[in-house]
Design a protein around this motif. Structure first.
Motif, PDB file in Angstrom:
ATOM      1  N   UNK A  18       0.830  -1.200   0.000  1.00 29.47           N
ATOM      2  CA  UNK A  18       0.000   0.000   0.000  1.00 29.47           C
ATOM      3  C   UNK A  18       0.861   1.246   0.000  1.00 29.47           C
ATOM      4  N   UNK A  19       0.291   2.359  -0.450  1.00 28.94           N
ATOM      5  CA  UNK A  19       1.058   3.599  -0.545  1.00 28.94           C
ATOM      6  C   UNK A  19       0.185   4.750  -0.087  1.00 28.94           C
ATOM      7  N   UNK A  20       0.572   5.341   1.070  1.00 32.20           N
ATOM      8  CA  UNK A  20      -0.242   6.452   1.531  1.00 32.20           C
ATOM      9  C   UNK A  20       0.549   7.469   2.336  1.00 32.20           C
ATOM     10  N   UNK A  21       1.744   7.130   2.788  1.00 32.68           N
ATOM     11  CA  UNK A  21       2.433   7.992   3.743  1.00 32.68           C
ATOM     12  C   UNK A  21       3.748   8.515   3.208  1.00 32.68           C
ATOM     13  N   UNK A  52       6.765  -1.045   2.234  1.00 36.13           N
ATOM     14  CA  UNK A  52       5.593  -0.275   1.883  1.00 36.13           C
ATOM     15  C   UNK A  52       5.828   1.175   2.278  1.00 36.13           C
ATOM     16  N   UNK A  53       5.118   2.070   1.664  1.00 37.32           N
ATOM     17  CA  UNK A  53       5.304   3.499   1.898  1.00 37.32           C
ATOM     18  C   UNK A  53       4.486   3.916   3.124  1.00 37.32           C
ATOM     19  N   UNK A  54       4.946   3.434   4.285  1.00 34.69           N
ATOM     20  CA  UNK A  54       4.210   3.660   5.527  1.00 34.69           C
ATOM     21  C   UNK A  54       5.184   3.537   6.687  1.00 34.69           C
ATOM     22  N   UNK A  75      -5.540   3.770   7.705  1.00 33.30           N
ATOM     23  CA  UNK A  75      -6.219   4.913   8.308  1.00 33.30           C
ATOM     24  C   UNK A  75      -5.310   5.736   9.221  1.00 33.30           C
ATOM     25  N   UNK A  76      -4.052   5.331   9.312  1.00 30.79           N
ATOM     26  CA  UNK A  76      -3.120   6.067  10.142  1.00 30.79           C
ATOM     27  C   UNK A  76      -3.043   5.599  11.581  1.00 30.79           C
ATOM     28  N   UNK A  77      -3.804   4.562  11.935  1.00 31.81           N
ATOM     29  CA  UNK A  77      -3.689   3.984  13.271  1.00 31.81           C
ATOM     30  C   UNK A  77      -2.490   3.040  13.316  1.00 31.81           C
TER      31      UNK A  77
END
Length: 299
Positions: A18-21, A52-54, A75-77
């Motif tokens: 996943x990629x979000x951060x 992963x980008x987190x 969700x950032x938790x």
């Protein structure tokens, strides 16, 4: 060594693609050879444990074959994840929507995974999560905000956020000892001793490689403080390999020194084009592996 088996099997709820951060971190595993002062990194053995980008950070071995770390979900938790080196599987110890868990480690009794928990209202306290997946327990209801910690005599020595940061020890309920202040985030009990060790932010020595900090030791029996020499310049995280050998990283390189010697010796380098800047580390002498945290390079 202490060994236990988790009684439930939950699947890791976060995708490692996943990629979000931004400012993401991954865990890197590298093989080692030798012990203590003779430890060396096996060149070319490094591999990404997470990718992963987190945020995957704060690794700690809880027995000879299992590692825990803090990981952010979509969700950032942040949850506590267990990785098993024997089965090559990830398991959620926690999956909480209303709080985030950081800095997991095994308690001295071996029955709980402790964690600094950021609760729904932003309070940061230490919680205990049973290894059999029972209900979590609050350790100290009136000590906060906790940033980091380690164990001595089944009680926690804690980094308390403030101006300045403090190092405190919960001698008993209502008897909280302040050991020092203006300290760095690494708090480690020196193995087979009564010493809690940490880096003092007072009077840093400025060198071309960065600031060298004083490594301090507070003896819990003698109730006194002593110096164990300077940290690796430009580095703020350390671990003990044994009671005589300290390990620190800077850039992509790893160094060690004896506790009574200020000479740092390079023991290896981790070469991964996508990552840089070693920070936190965890070592397993049984598996002969070192797990390091490295920052992802935005490409």
């Amino acid at each position: 060594m202490r060994k236990f088996v988790f009684l439930a099997s939950l699947f890791l709820s976060i995708s490692f693609t996943s990629s979000f951060a931004q400012n993401a971190f991954d865990l890197v595993v590298v093989k080692t050879e030798g012990k203590g002062k003779n430890l060396k990194i096996v060149s070319g053995s490094e591999k990404l444990l997470t990718d992963r980008n987190a945020y995957d950070n704060q690794p700690s071995f809880i027995n000879e074959y299992q590692l825990v770390f803090s990981a952010a979900d979509e969700d950032g938790n942040h949850d506590i994840i267990v990785y098993n080196f024997e089965s090559d599987k990830f398991t959620n110890l926690t999956k909480t929507a209303d709080r985030s868990e950081f800095s997991p480690s095994i308690t001295e009794c071996g029955q709980y995974i402790a964690s600094v928990v950021m609760e729904a209202d932003g309070t940061q306290r230490i919680w205990l999560y049973p290894t059999n997946f029972g209900e979590p327990e609050l350790l100290y209801d009136d000590i906060q905000p906790v940033g980091y910690y380690d164990w001595y005599d089944n009680k926690a020595a804690m980094f308390i956020l403030g101006e300045p940061n403090q190092l405190v020890y919960a001698q008993s309920r209502g008897n909280i000892l302040t050991l020092d202040e203006n300290i760095g985030r690494s708090i480690k009990r020196r193995p087979k001793t009564d010493q809690i060790t940490y880096l003092s932010l007072d009077n840093p020595q400025e060198l071309s490689e960065g600031s060298a900090l004083e490594l301090q030791a507070y003896d819990m029996k003698e109730k006194n403080k002593s110096s164990l020499g300077k940290s690796l310049p430009g580095s703020g995280d350390f671990i003990w390999l044994d009671k005589n050998t300290i390990l620190m990283g800077r850039g992509n390189q790893i160094f060690s020194r004896k506790w009574n010697d200020n000479i740092w010796n390079k023991i290896g380098e981790i070469s991964i084009d996508s990552h840089q800047n070693i920070s936190r580390m965890a070592y397993s002498p049984d598996l002969d592996v070192l797990v390091v945290v490295m920052e992802r390079i935005n490409q």
